[in-house]
Scaffold this active site. Structure first.
Site, PDB file in Angstrom:
ATOM      1  N   SER A  87      15.429  13.494 -18.800  1.00  0.00           N
ATOM      2  CA  SER A  87      16.174  12.332 -19.306  1.00  0.00           C
ATOM      3  C   SER A  87      16.203  11.215 -18.258  1.00  0.00           C
ATOM      4  O   SER A  87      15.167  10.646 -17.932  1.00  0.00           O
ATOM      5  CB  SER A  87      17.584  12.772 -19.721  1.00  0.00           C
ATOM      6  OG  SER A  87      18.260  11.737 -20.371  1.00  0.00           O
ATOM      7  N   LEU A  88      17.367  10.906 -17.703  1.00  0.00           N
ATOM      8  CA  LEU A  88      17.476   9.909 -16.637  1.00  0.00           C
ATOM      9  C   LEU A  88      16.481  10.184 -15.508  1.00  0.00           C
ATOM     10  O   LEU A  88      15.922   9.270 -14.904  1.00  0.00           O
ATOM     11  CB  LEU A  88      18.910   9.938 -16.085  1.00  0.00           C
ATOM     12  CG  LEU A  88      19.121   9.390 -14.680  1.00  0.00           C
ATOM     13  CD1 LEU A  88      19.046   7.879 -14.691  1.00  0.00           C
ATOM     14  CD2 LEU A  88      20.435   9.865 -14.099  1.00  0.00           C
ATOM     15  N   ARG A 112      20.171   0.778 -18.373  1.00  0.00           N
ATOM     16  CA  ARG A 112      20.194   1.910 -19.306  1.00  0.00           C
ATOM     17  C   ARG A 112      21.616   2.463 -19.446  1.00  0.00           C
ATOM     18  O   ARG A 112      22.107   2.706 -20.547  1.00  0.00           O
ATOM     19  CB  ARG A 112      19.246   2.995 -18.776  1.00  0.00           C
ATOM     20  CG  ARG A 112      19.134   4.258 -19.622  1.00  0.00           C
ATOM     21  CD  ARG A 112      18.222   5.238 -18.889  1.00  0.00           C
ATOM     22  NE  ARG A 112      17.823   6.390 -19.695  1.00  0.00           N
ATOM     23  CZ  ARG A 112      18.429   7.560 -19.687  1.00  0.00           C
ATOM     24  NH1 ARG A 112      19.486   7.743 -18.906  1.00  0.00           N
ATOM     25  NH2 ARG A 112      17.992   8.554 -20.444  1.00  0.00           N
ATOM     26  N   HIS A 198      19.946  10.702 -26.866  1.00  0.00           N
ATOM     27  CA  HIS A 198      18.691  11.210 -27.429  1.00  0.00           C
ATOM     28  C   HIS A 198      18.814  11.512 -28.929  1.00  0.00           C
ATOM     29  O   HIS A 198      18.369  12.542 -29.415  1.00  0.00           O
ATOM     30  CB  HIS A 198      18.206  12.441 -26.653  1.00  0.00           C
ATOM     31  CG  HIS A 198      17.984  12.134 -25.208  1.00  0.00           C
ATOM     32  ND1 HIS A 198      16.938  11.343 -24.772  1.00  0.00           N
ATOM     33  CD2 HIS A 198      18.699  12.440 -24.097  1.00  0.00           C
ATOM     34  CE1 HIS A 198      17.019  11.195 -23.455  1.00  0.00           C
ATOM     35  NE2 HIS A 198      18.081  11.841 -23.032  1.00  0.00           N
ATOM     36  N   GLN A 247      12.370   7.053 -25.334  1.00  0.00           N
ATOM     37  CA  GLN A 247      13.081   8.215 -24.799  1.00  0.00           C
ATOM     38  C   GLN A 247      14.544   8.293 -25.223  1.00  0.00           C
ATOM     39  O   GLN A 247      15.078   9.374 -25.455  1.00  0.00           O
ATOM     40  CB  GLN A 247      12.971   8.191 -23.265  1.00  0.00           C
ATOM     41  CG  GLN A 247      13.342   9.483 -22.589  1.00  0.00           C
ATOM     42  CD  GLN A 247      14.198   9.248 -21.362  1.00  0.00           C
ATOM     43  OE1 GLN A 247      15.216   8.576 -21.404  1.00  0.00           O
ATOM     44  NE2 GLN A 247      13.766   9.809 -20.246  1.00  0.00           N
TER      45      GLN A 247
END
Length: 294
Positions: A87-88, A112, A198, A247
């Site tokens: 993820s990040l 983000r 997500h 993403q």
């Protein structure tokens, strides 16, 4: 072949990066630069902050990113054969592999975090961990709940076999948790998170971040990056940018990423960042490989 992997949100702890700051001049300079770029003293929160302070999205994401990336810069002869981030962590991986500058990476991570926070406030939503069910069964239950109730609920993080995280509206996630238990899940537990990361509910954040990514300079990385969206390796700048944009609303295919890296020759996985979460997941996915921290 050695793969370097970078953790995501949740790996943070009070005191993270303090020793690096105090013992490495290069690290100290980067931490100081980060305070300037962000416009607040993130190092103070990282080194001395409470768990609650560190949990705030606008702190957590840059903090984990900074610890991971700055740690990577202190590795002598940093020559990964492949990289990936959870993820990040994908942003940390891209900076470590030279696809993004430290400054641009940090600005994108801050953007983000801010965009995700706003999306969470717009659509109150959540995530839940599901244990001991197959990926297919989790997907099937999510699809059935959506068909029945029209509530959003999807598989969000494929962490390792038997450990998935689902994401969606509060109502949808709660219903799905009950159905997961009925289907034989050992546990289906709602997590203390800000929102449905997500999942399609992150669409407003995706749009905001897309603009920032398109306007940022990317370079060809020094090795392939296995990206969350498809779990496949990429080196082409335009592909990397596109995958990064998608993403936020797509699942993190961590299980598949590790399987693909092993299939492509990875025999050692080095976790670069706070904690040991990814080393544990890698061992569950591919017990035969070697794992280590920095």
């Amino acid at each position: 072949m050695t793969a370097y992997v970078f953790p995501g949100q949740g790996a943070q702890f009070s005191g993270m990066g303090k020793e690096l700051y105090e013992t490495n001049e290069k690290a100290k300079a980067l931490f100081d630069k980060a305070n300037e770029i962000l416009g607040f003293d993130i190092t103070k929160i990282m080194f001395e902050g409470s768990d609650d302070e560190l949990k705030q999205t606008n702190v957590t994401q840059p903090a984990v990113f900074l610890h991971s990336v700055i740690l990577a810069t202190t590795i002598e002869d940093f020559k990964p054969d492949m990289v990936a981030g959870h993820s990040l962590g994908e942003f940390s991986a891209l900076v470590a592999a030279g696809a993004l500058s430290f400054e641009d990476g940090l600005r994108l991570v801050a953007k983000r975090a801010d965009a995700m926070q706003k999306a969470c406030e717009l659509n109150p939503s959540t995530m839940a961990a599901v244990l001991n069910l197959s990926d297919e069964k989790v997907e099937e239950v999510c699809a059935a709940v959506h068909a029945e109730t029209k509530e959003v609920v999807v598989a969000a993080n494929y962490n390792c076999p038997g450990q998935l995280v689902i994401s969606g509206s509060i109502e949808g996630t709660n219903i799905a948790c009950e159905k997961m238990k009925e289907a034989g899940a050992k546990r289906a537990l709602v997590l203390q998170v800000g929102g449905a990361f997500h999942s399609p509910l992150m669409e407003p954040a995706r749009e905001e971040l897309a603009e920032a990514i398109k306007n940022t300079e990317f370079k060809t990385p020094i090795c392939p990056i296995y990206q969350n969206v498809s779990a496949k390796p990429f080196t082409e700048v335009e592909d990397i940018k596109m995958n990064l944009i998608h993403q936020l609303t797509a699942p993190v295919r961590w299980t598949q990423s590790v399987q693909n890296m092993v299939a492509d020759g990875a025999t050692k996985f080095v976790e670069c960042g706070p904690g040991k979460v990814l080393q544990g997941l890698v061992k569950k996915i591919s017990p035969e490989v070697e794992t280590a921290g920095v």
